[in-house]
Design an enzyme around this catalytic site. Structure first.
Site, mmCIF file in Angstrom:
data_model
loop_
_atom_site.group_PDB
_atom_site.id
_atom_site.type_symbol
_atom_site.label_atom_id
_atom_site.label_comp_id
_atom_site.label_asym_id
_atom_site.label_seq_id
_atom_site.Cartn_x
_atom_site.Cartn_y
_atom_site.Cartn_z
ATOM 1 N N GLU A 1 -1.524 -5.507 8.540
ATOM 2 C CA GLU A 1 -0.782 -4.944 9.669
ATOM 3 C C GLU A 1 -1.518 -5.195 10.976
ATOM 4 O O GLU A 1 -2.742 -5.151 11.026
ATOM 5 C CB GLU A 1 -0.617 -3.419 9.476
ATOM 6 N N ASP B 1 -1.292 -6.271 -0.469
ATOM 7 C CA ASP B 1 -1.319 -5.602 0.838
ATOM 8 C C ASP B 1 -2.748 -5.116 1.114
ATOM 9 O O ASP B 1 -3.296 -4.341 0.326
ATOM 10 C CB ASP B 1 -0.365 -4.400 0.767
ATOM 11 N N ASP C 1 0.839 -1.207 0.000
ATOM 12 C CA ASP C 1 0.000 0.000 0.000
ATOM 13 C C ASP C 1 0.872 1.255 0.000
ATOM 14 O O ASP C 1 0.358 2.370 -0.113
ATOM 15 C CB ASP C 1 -1.011 -0.005 1.157
ATOM 16 N N SER C 2 2.205 1.081 0.068
ATOM 17 C CA SER C 2 3.122 2.202 -0.147
ATOM 18 C C SER C 2 2.891 2.813 -1.529
ATOM 19 O O SER C 2 3.327 3.930 -1.787
ATOM 20 C CB SER C 2 4.573 1.736 -0.015
ATOM 21 N N LYS D 1 -1.173 -9.565 2.863
ATOM 22 C CA LYS D 1 -0.478 -9.127 4.075
ATOM 23 C C LYS D 1 -1.365 -8.121 4.784
ATOM 24 O O LYS D 1 -2.052 -7.329 4.138
ATOM 25 C CB LYS D 1 0.857 -8.481 3.696
ATOM 26 N N GLU E 1 8.914 -4.581 10.766
ATOM 27 C CA GLU E 1 9.409 -3.282 10.300
ATOM 28 C C GLU E 1 9.976 -2.449 11.441
ATOM 29 O O GLU E 1 9.313 -2.252 12.474
ATOM 30 C CB GLU E 1 8.249 -2.533 9.606
HETATM 31 O O1 KIV Z 1 3.502 -1.261 1.660
HETATM 32 C C1 KIV Z 1 4.713 -1.525 1.706
HETATM 33 O O2 KIV Z 1 5.470 -1.232 0.790
HETATM 34 C C2 KIV Z 1 5.209 -2.193 2.897
HETATM 35 C C3 KIV Z 1 6.673 -2.042 3.191
HETATM 36 C C4 KIV Z 1 6.930 -2.213 4.643
HETATM 37 C C5 KIV Z 1 7.528 -2.968 2.414
HETATM 38 O O3 KIV Z 1 4.473 -2.822 3.595
#
Ligand code: KIV
Length: 276
Positions: free
Chosen positions: A115, A83, A44-45, A113, A182
Site C-alpha cells: 500500500e 500482501d 492482509d484482510s 502487493k 480501492e
Molecule cells: O487485503 C485485502 O484483502 C485487500 C483488499 C483490498 C482486496 O487488499
C-alpha cells in the site's frame, strides 16, 4: 496453467477483465483456482476475517507466510499475490526487499502487493530491481486508514484526484506491474486506468478498471460484522453453515449421528475385553 506477469499485463491490452479474489487457506484456494480466478490474493484482510483482529495493522509477516504457503499448496497452478503486512516495508528498501523475498522463497508467491503512493516509489523501485514483482495499492489504504480519516471514499475533490493520478503514474514509473485501486469515484478510476499501460484492479472503484477484486468472505456471505457498499454478495453461506452445525448438534445429542453406516464392522466380540 499458472499465469505470468506478462499474461496479466497482456489481458489489459486484449481488453480481458482480470478477476482477483482473496484466499487464505488451501481448500478455498483449490476451489477458486478450479473456477479459473486469475489472481489469488493472500490479503492482509485475513487479519480481520480469519484471525479476528479489528484491523489489518497487527498482522505479522509470520501470519502472512503461514497463510500464503497454504494457498500455494492448495493451488499450485494459480497466480498467488502476497500482501505485505503493515511494518514489513515502511522502514526502508532493504527491509522491503528481505520481506518481499520471503513471500517468493518461503511461501511460493508469484508477486507481492503493498500500500502507498509517492512515498513508496523508492521501495517499489528497489524491490523490482531485486527481482520481486510488485503491485501497488492506492486510494483507500486500510493499513493507514486512520490517517485518511477512516474508511472513506478517496480522491473526491480535484486536488485529491490529481494526487491519486500522480501516484498511479509514479508507481507505474517505479516498475509496479499492476495497481489495486480501492474506494475512489468510478470516473477517476476510469481515467487512471486509461492513463496507465499497466492493469488496474478495482475494489469500490467502478466498472472501468481492468479487473475487479473482492474479499472472498464478503462475496460468499461469510463475514457478518459489516459489509461495505461496493460488495456484491454472490452467495450467502453463513445461514447454510449455521444450519449444518445446528443439525450436527441435535443429531449427536439425539443419538441419530453416527448411524451404523458411518461406523466400522466389528471382527469379534470386544465385550470380552471389558475391564469392569
Ligand atoms: O487485503 C485485502 O484483502 C485487500 C483488499 C483490498 C482486496 O487488499
Amino acid at each position: 496453467m499458472r499465469k505470468t506477469i506478462k499474461d496479466i499485463r497482456s489481458m489489459k491490452s486484449a481488453g480481458q477483465k482480470i478477476t482477483m479474489l482473496t484466499a487464505y487457506d488451501a481448500s478455498m484456494a483449490r476451489l477458486f483456482s478450479s473456477c479459473g480466478v486469475d489472481i489469488l490474493l493472500v490479503g492482509d484482510s485475513l487479519g480481520m476475517v480469519m484471525l479476528g483482529y479489528d484491523s489489518t495493522v497487527p498482522v505479522t509477516m509470520e501470519e502472512m507466510l503461514h497463510h500464503a504457503s497454504a494457498v500455494r499448496r492448495g493451488a499450485p497452478d494459480a497466480f498467488v499475490l502476497g500482501d505485505m503486512p503493515f511494518g514489513s516495508y515502511q522502514s526502508g528498501v532493504r527491509d522491503a526487499i528481505l520481506n518481499g523475498l520471503r513471500f517468493l522463497k518461503e511461501a511460493g508467491c508469484d508477486a507481492v502487493k503493498l500500500e502507498g503512493g509517492l512515498e513508496m516509489c523508492e521501495v517499489v523501485k528497489g524491490m523490482v530491481a531485486a527481482g520481486i514483482p510488485v503491485m501497488g495499492h492506492i486510494g483507500l489504504t486500510p493499513q493507514t486508514a486512520s490517517q485518511l480519516g477512516g474508511f472513506k471514499v478517496q480522491g473526491k475533490d480535484m486536488e485529491a484526484a490529481k494526487r491519486l493520478m500522480d501516484e498511479a503514474l509514479a508507481l507505474e514509473q517505479a516498475g509496479a506491474f499492476g495497481l489495486l485501486i480501492e474506494c475512489i469515484p468510478a470516473g477517476l478510476a476510469e481515467v487512471i486506468s486509461a492513463s496507465l499501460a499497466i492493469p488496474t484492479v478495482g475494489i469500490g472503484a467502478g466498472a472501468h478498471c481492468d479487473g475487479q477484486v473482492l474479499v472472498s468472505h464478503d462475496l460468499l456471505g461469510l463475514f457478518e460484522k459489516f459489509q461495505p457498499k461496493f460488495v456484491k454478495q454472490y452467495a450467502n453461506l453463513s445461514p447454510l453453515i449455521k444450519e449444518g452445525v445446528q443439525r450436527f448438534n441435535s443429531e449427536v445429542r439425539g443419538g441419530v449421528y453416527p448411524a451404523e453406516e458411518h461406523g466400522f464392522a466389528s471382527e469379534g466380540d470386544y465385550r470380552q475385553l471389558l475391564k469392569r
